[in-house]
Enzyme design. Structure first.
Site, PDB file in Angstrom:
ATOM      1  N   ALA A 282     -14.651  18.601   5.561  1.00 51.73           N
ATOM      2  CA  ALA A 282     -14.655  17.770   4.360  1.00 51.73           C
ATOM      3  C   ALA A 282     -15.630  18.333   3.335  1.00 51.73           C
ATOM      4  O   ALA A 282     -15.480  18.130   2.145  1.00 51.73           O
ATOM      5  CB  ALA A 282     -15.013  16.341   4.716  1.00 51.73           C
TER       6      ALA A 282
ATOM      7  N   MET B 126     -12.105  23.772   2.487  1.00 50.73           N
ATOM      8  CA  MET B 126     -11.355  25.027   2.572  1.00 50.73           C
ATOM      9  C   MET B 126     -11.140  25.367   4.035  1.00 50.73           C
ATOM     10  O   MET B 126     -11.909  24.956   4.898  1.00 50.73           O
ATOM     11  CB  MET B 126     -12.161  26.175   1.946  1.00 50.73           C
ATOM     12  CG  MET B 126     -11.975  26.333   0.464  1.00 50.73           C
ATOM     13  SD  MET B 126     -12.567  27.941  -0.062  1.00 50.73           S
ATOM     14  CE  MET B 126     -14.187  28.046   0.584  1.00 50.73           C
TER      15      MET B 126
ATOM     16  N   ASP C  58       0.852  -1.184   0.000  1.00 52.80           N
ATOM     17  CA  ASP C  58       0.000   0.000   0.000  1.00 52.80           C
ATOM     18  C   ASP C  58       0.885   1.229   0.000  1.00 52.80           C
ATOM     19  O   ASP C  58       1.915   1.262   0.660  1.00 52.80           O
ATOM     20  CB  ASP C  58      -0.864   0.023   1.271  1.00 52.80           C
ATOM     21  CG  ASP C  58      -2.045  -0.910   1.116  1.00 52.80           C
ATOM     22  OD1 ASP C  58      -2.403  -1.214  -0.034  1.00 52.80           O
ATOM     23  OD2 ASP C  58      -2.593  -1.334   2.145  1.00 52.80           O
TER      24      ASP C  58
END
Lengths: 554, 702
Positions: free
Chosen positions: B394, B398, B321
């Site tokens: 989320a 910003m 991963d």
């Protein structure tokens, strides 16, 4: 020119000839076993025996065909000898006794060609040419078929199919052995070997008196005798007989015939597994052993000390003056490192070490380069063992040619490895422990021991050469050697074909930088070491009590 | 797919600089000579023939010991018979000792685990009632309550609540971890302790089969089964034993014929047999296997089967991963790119101000970069009076700050552009070019905009990029030399993935990977005959973990993942996969090296024993006595003693494993062949001679 230099030149000529034949013959044989086409005469044969040459066989079917064919061959050869007295064209020889007939039938079908009879005093034209010579071809073709099946096992993946036994048998005979034999026989006739169907002649001797000689299809049988690594001579003196091997040139040519197919098969192997370098690694291994043995043999035979030996230029007892020490040593090593067993000199008369070299050569399993076919599958088994022993040392579960060497593979390879030592040591021990077999020995002490050890080594490894000195035409030796030859030939074949089947089913593992490279000199060296150590450890005590005790004493 | 974020500091799992010989390398492991003494009683207990039969080679030695004992009893005056008998017994015991020592190391760990398991009382919920039952009476599907101070009674998943749990009993890591219902952090393990809050756990494993039970049986070696390669090796050793048995048994008639009956007594032949059969590897084989598992346990990895450890050595593809393994957990700001007409310092200042309210690691990294690159001191939120902070969410994507008339925003390109447009502002012409350039390089652009007296406008772009962990490139180079291909798995778009793959030096990458893609990749690799290793922790990783040949589940992961994998990493450190591969290889190399050594040893033993037996019958054979051993008795005894002592001498090597350095197959083979092949050939000549010299000092010998 000193005999030593002559010997080296002969060796160089031999190497050059083998090198010239290597590529074309190896590639041709790969083509023969890979081709889809059936020639018309082959189709006639398939129709006659009811075979379907294009049907693929899994290993049990392949094995069944092979064993059935060999069983029929043994039976046919046995009956032919037993009925010889009633057959025409038998030079008036009587039928062969049951134990000797069994021994001879087993011997020729097992590609051993151990002879407990005197060719010129027992076997007529029909048995020689119609029985023994035929088996010279077929038993050799069987060996090649098994080798090719094993190679296919390595080359194929995710199938259990190994090809068709009948097609491999017929092609090996018709396309490889027959044409080469025709050419070889013409060369030998040109060299002066005999080729006729003459009856028994009485000829005068230089020293007065007369002796009887018969003719026969000698040159043709001589060719396949060497080419198919058979070794059963037309005459008792085998390749020491001037009718079989008239000159130093024919001698060198016969050594060439012995070695040419086994060496070229390593090329066939490389071609069929798709990596010529893999073939070269096997070639290198066999060539190193062969050259090493030849050098040792020449050294011990030439260096044999004492005034009598020095006058003769080495140990000349039991050797033909036509061939000398070098020509005899070359032949002796070639015949015992392959499963040939033809002789042009008497191994019993070699120095202690020289006799030991011939025995060790056979005990290696006849793999350098070995019998036709049997040499290749023998060394591939050793390659599997070597990969297993050393492959772990690179930190991966061992693999050879992309095939994993797991439990089943190592089980089969280990069984293969057990067969001949068990037969050789077991029968030798029993023969010494019983009261009567020892009566066949001519010598006592270490040399007498060597006679019996050599006989079983030769029989179980399907060599067929004799140490001389042992009276092998007894019920005991005829029977036990017959059994040793059959088991020594067919048990290993069972394991080889089973291994081939298990390999063909596998999916190959791709090669990475972490894979043990089996096409490199390092691996070839490792393989030489494994072969010498595994065999050496098995036979060291026995060899110590025979040839080593003799050799160290002088 | 899930991205495992290590619970500890990101740099903890980095390979040490230089890498060589450091403790994380396979090859370390403690060996204390005192363990030999401590394990002696266990070694004696293992003399039971029913136990010994599992090792054919050592069983032959046991039979030999019994035979010589009987012979020595029949002729008690013969000191030689007693000496051989004694050393044969010692050979057998030494072999058992090796195994006992190897097992002993796991036993201590098992005892610690047992204390964690015992005495757990479960508070089972039936309907609305709560009852107290013993942990052993729980069934799969039961719901139990655990509150602060409780020991979790069995393996299960949290179905309600959140709690901090002390897992040190299993992982040895004392920092508590958070376990909560839902998601990939729901699994709790029996024997761990709840430190705070209250959770309801649904039991998923039967008592006696819990993780801790399996751990106990694994570290004790009770569950150990022979691995495929070990079985194959055992077959080869057994067949070699048969060959030597043949060689020795048939030697008797040969010797009688040669007139050496007296020198080849049954005692001598037994001694020869024991010397020839591969006792060294036969004695150490199972210890090597146990020690291999143990080395994993020492690194906090539990292998559920020895087969998996072996497979690790064969792995040719590693799926790693990206996040947490190849890169640090988060993206970091790497540069400020101002649009034309804006000084870079102004951009950095604006970016820092707007990021103060962004608590995400990305936000923090903007603050840090501004400080490091432009000397802008991190301002405390309190020191700016009248500031109105806009935190990162989320939804808005910003963050920013309003300082009087000046509003600063920083965030995802789309969000910031929309914000500027909303305010009728302008976007500088080169802003798009800058974002495209960053995206093209695999980075993530963050726009910084401001609205003040001059209106709303974009100031510039922050370049966020994944930071590849230090030393990863070297590790991948090493792996490549070992023939292992690394594939990076990431949810990023192909462009980003490619940039990181190039920077980290992996061979290949799988971008925008879904669990299905991952599964397909594994199957594709396996179809080509390759063995695949991977790590994972989420429930959606479970099928791929089960499909992979080596599936390492993170201990922080779900129980589904742990169930599917064949190894569990208690430290939950994905980088450890590389070490696991090395340990697997080291295990196989140790086996091969000692087998080669054992076989090569035989040559010298022949040179000791054959002349001793036959020099009387054939004086010429005395020339084989190249070591110049004093007498036939001392020669045979020396060989037997050497054979026994070499086992003890090699126990540390078997337990520790041979030294392993990542290298190509050729180099490794050359080195090991030289060391263990040629060394094995020569060492016993010196060893036997030395023992013989010592023996001649004893009265009555030589």
């Amino acid at each position: 020119m000193s005999p030593q230099i002559a010997g080296v030149l002969q060796l160089l000529a031999l190497i050059a000839a083998l090198a010239l034949a290597y590529r074309p013959l190896g590639d041709y044989m790969a083509g023969v076993y890979s081709s889809e086409k059936h020639y018309r005469p082959e189709k006639w044969i398939y129709r006659a025996i009811g075979a379907q040459p294009s049907a693929e066989m899994r290993w049990p079917a392949y094995l069944r065909g092979l064993l059935a064919f060999s069983a029929v061959s043994v039976l046919f050869l046995y009956l032919l000898q037993r009925l010889q007295g009633a057959l025409p064209g038998s030079l008036g020889f009587s039928s062969i006794d049951p134990d000797q007939a069994f021994n001879t039938a087993a011997s020729f079908v097992a590609n051993t060609n151990w002879q407990s009879y005197y060719g010129e005093q027992a076997m007529g034209h029909v048995v020689q040419t119609g029985g023994l010579a035929v088996q010279n071809f077929l038993s050799a073709a069987v060996g090649m078929a098994v080798a090719v099946a094993l190679v296919r096992g390595f080359a194929r993946s995710r199938t259990g199919e190994l090809g068709n036994f009948w097609a491999d048998l017929v092609r090996g005979t018709v396309r490889i052995l027959l044409p080469l034999s025709v050419v070889g026989a013409l060369v030998l006739v040109a060299c002066g070997a005999l080729q006729n169907f003459a009856g028994i002649h009485e000829v005068g001797q230089f020293t007065g008196g007369t002796q009887e000689w018969n003719g026969g299809a000698v040159a043709s049988q001589e060719t396949i005798k060497e080419l198919g690594t058979n070794g059963g001579g037309y005459f008792n003196a085998n390749s020491a007989h001037p009718f079989e091997n008239p000159s130093p040139l024919s001698n060198l040519f016969e050594i060439f015939l012995i070695l040419v197919i086994p060496f070229a098969l390593t090329r066939t192997f490389g071609r069929m597994v798709g990596s010529l370098r893999q073939g070269y690694a096997i070639l290198g291994t066999t060539a190193v052993i062969w050259l090493g043995f030849t050098a040792l043999m020449m050294w011990t035979e030439f260096a044999h000390r004492g005034p009598a030996f020095e006058i003769a230029g080495g140990a000349m007892e039991g050797k033909e003056t036509r061939f000398g020490v070098a020509g005899s040593s070359l032949f002796a090593v070639a015949t015992t490192l392959t499963s040939t067993g033809a002789v042009n000199s008497f191994h019993s008369s070699y120095t202690g070490f020289g006799g030991g070299i011939t025995m060790l050569g056979m005990q290696l399993g006849e793999i350098a380069p070995g019998g036709v076919g049997s040499g290749l599958y023998g060394i591939l088994i050793m390659a599997v063992i070597a990969v297993f022993l050393a492959g772990l040392m690179v930190g991966r579960t061992p693999e050879y040619l992309g095939k994993k060497i797991g439990t089943r593979q190592i089980k089969l390879a280990a069984c293969y490895l057990l067969v001949t030592p068990a037969l050789v040591l077991g029968f030798t021990a029993v023969a010494l422990a019983l009261p009567t077999p020892g009566n066949s020995m001519t010598n006592s002490g270490a040399h007498g021991f060597s006679e019996i050890l050599y006989a079983y080594t030769s029989g179980a490894n399907n060599n067929g050469s004799a140490f001389a000195g042992l009276d092998a035409d007894t019920q005991w030796f005829n029977t036990t050697l017959g059994i040793a030859m059959l088991l020594g030939r067919f048990l290993p074949i069972v394991f080889v074909l089973a291994l081939a089947g298990s390999l063909a089913e596998q999916q190959p593992v791709p090669e990475t930088a972490g894979t043990l490279r089996t096409d490199k000199p390092l691996y070839a060296g490792l393989l030489v070491g494994t072969i010498l150590i595994v065999t050496g450890l098995t036979y060291f005590p026995a060899l110590a009590l025979g040839p080593l005790a003799e050799g160290l004493a002088s | 797919m899930s991205t495992a974020t290590p619970a500890r500091a990101p740099h903890d799992d980095l390979p040490p600089p230089g890498g060589r010989g450091a403790p994380t390398r396979a090859g370390s492991g403690l060996f204390d000579p005192k363990q030999l003494l401590k394990s002696f009683p266990d070694a004696l207990r293992k003399l039971d023939p029913r136990v010994m039969i599992t090792s054919p080679v050592m069983f032959v030695v046991l039979v030999g010991s019994v035979v010589t004992t009987a012979l020595a009893l029949a002729d008690p005056a013969d000191w030689f018979g007693w000496a051989i008998t004694g050393w044969l017994w010692l050979t057998t015991v030494f072999a058992n000792l090796a195994e006992a020592v190897a097992e002993g190391r796991g036993k201590a760990q098992a005892d610690t685990l047992r204390t964690a398991r015992t005495g757990a009382v479960a508070r089972r919920i039936t309907g609305t009632k709560e009852e107290r039952v013993a942990g052993t009476e729980l069934r799969v599907g039961d719901l139990v309550v655990c509150e602060a101070g409780d020991i979790v009674p069995g393996d299960g998943d949290v179905v309600d609540g959140v709690a901090s749990v002390d897992e040190s009993a299993i992982t040895g890591e004392s920092a508590p971890v958070i376990r909560e219902s839902g998601g990939d952090r729901s699994a709790v393990t029996g024997g761990t302790k709840v430190l705070s809050d209250r959770v309801v756990v649904k039991i998923t494993t039967k008592p006696g089969e819990t993780f801790i039970d399996r751990m106990i049986s694994l570290v004790e070696g009770a569950a150990r089964q022979k691995t495929p390669n070990e079985i194959a090796l055992n077959i080869l050793l057994a067949s070699l034993t048969i060959v030597f048995l043949l060689a020795v048994v048939t030697l008797k008639p040969f010797a009688i014929y040669a007139g050496a009956d007296d020198q080849t007594s049954l005692i001598v032949l037994t001694a020869l047999l024991v010397c020839l059969i591969p006792t060294t590897i036969g004695a150490l084989l199972s210890a090597i296997g146990i020690a291999g598992m143990d080395r994993l346990v020492q690194r906090n990895v539990l292998a559920m089967s020895g087969r998996a450890v072996e497979a690790a050595g064969d792995v040719s593809t590693l799926l790693l991963d990206k996040t947490g393994t190849i890169t640090l957990g988060n993206r970091q700001a790497a540069a400020f790119l101002a649009v034309e007409g804006v000084p870079e310092e102004a951009l950095a200042d604006a970016a820092q101000l707007s990021s103060l309210a962004d608590e995400t690691p990305e936000g923090r990294s903007v603050v840090v970069l501004a400080k490091e690159r432009y000397g802008l001191r991190e301002r405390d939120r309190g020191e700016l009076a009248g500031a109105e902070w806009v935190a990162f969410t989320a939804q808005t994507r910003m963050s920013g700050v309003d300082l009087g008339g000046r509003r600063i925003r920083k965030g995802a390109a789309g969000s910031v552009l929309a914000w500027v447009a909303e305010r009728g502002g302008s976007v500088a012409a080169d802003a798009r070019a800058l974002t495209d350039r960053i995206s093209g390089a695999g980075g993530t652009p963050l726009l910084v905009a401001v609205e003040d007296a001059e209106g709303a406008r974009v100031l510039g772009v922050v370049h966020l990029k994944d930071v590849v962990k230090e030393g990863m490139r070297e590790r991948f180079d090493e792996l490549r030399r070992m023939g292992i291909r690394t594939v990076m798995i990431t949810g990023d778009n192909p462009l980003t993935a490619k940039a990181i793959a190039e920077e980290a030096g992996v061979d290949d990458f799988l971008a925008e990977a879904t669990p299905e893609d991952k599964m397909a990749l594994i199957k594709r690799e396996q179809a080509g005959g390759k063995l695949v290793a991977m790590t994972g922790d989420g429930t959606n990783d479970a099928p791929a973990l089960a499909q992979a040949d080596v599936g390492v589940a993170m201990n922080t992961g779900t129980s589904a993942a742990k169930e599917a994998g064949n190894m569990v990493d208690l430290d939950s450190n994905p980088t450890k996969l590389i070490e696991i591969v090395e340990i697997g290889k080291q295990l196989l190399i140790t086996r091969g090296a000692l087998t080669t050594f054992s076989l090569a040893n035989d040559v010298a033993k022949y040179f000791a024993i054959i002349p001793a037996m036959f020099a009387v019958a054939y004086p010429s054979l005395d020339r084989l006595n190249i070591m110049g051993l004093a007498s036939p008795e001392s020669a045979i005894l020396s060989a037997v003693i050497f054979n026994a002592l070499i086992i003890v001498a090699l126990v540390p090597l078997a337990l520790r494993g041979v030294r392993y350095r990542p290298a190509g197959a050729d180099r490794m083979l050359r080195r090991n062949l030289g060391l263990y092949g040629v060394g094995g050939l020569l060492a016993p000549f010196a060893g036997i001679k030395l023992i013989d010299l010592l023996l001649t000092l004893l009265p009555g010998i030589g």
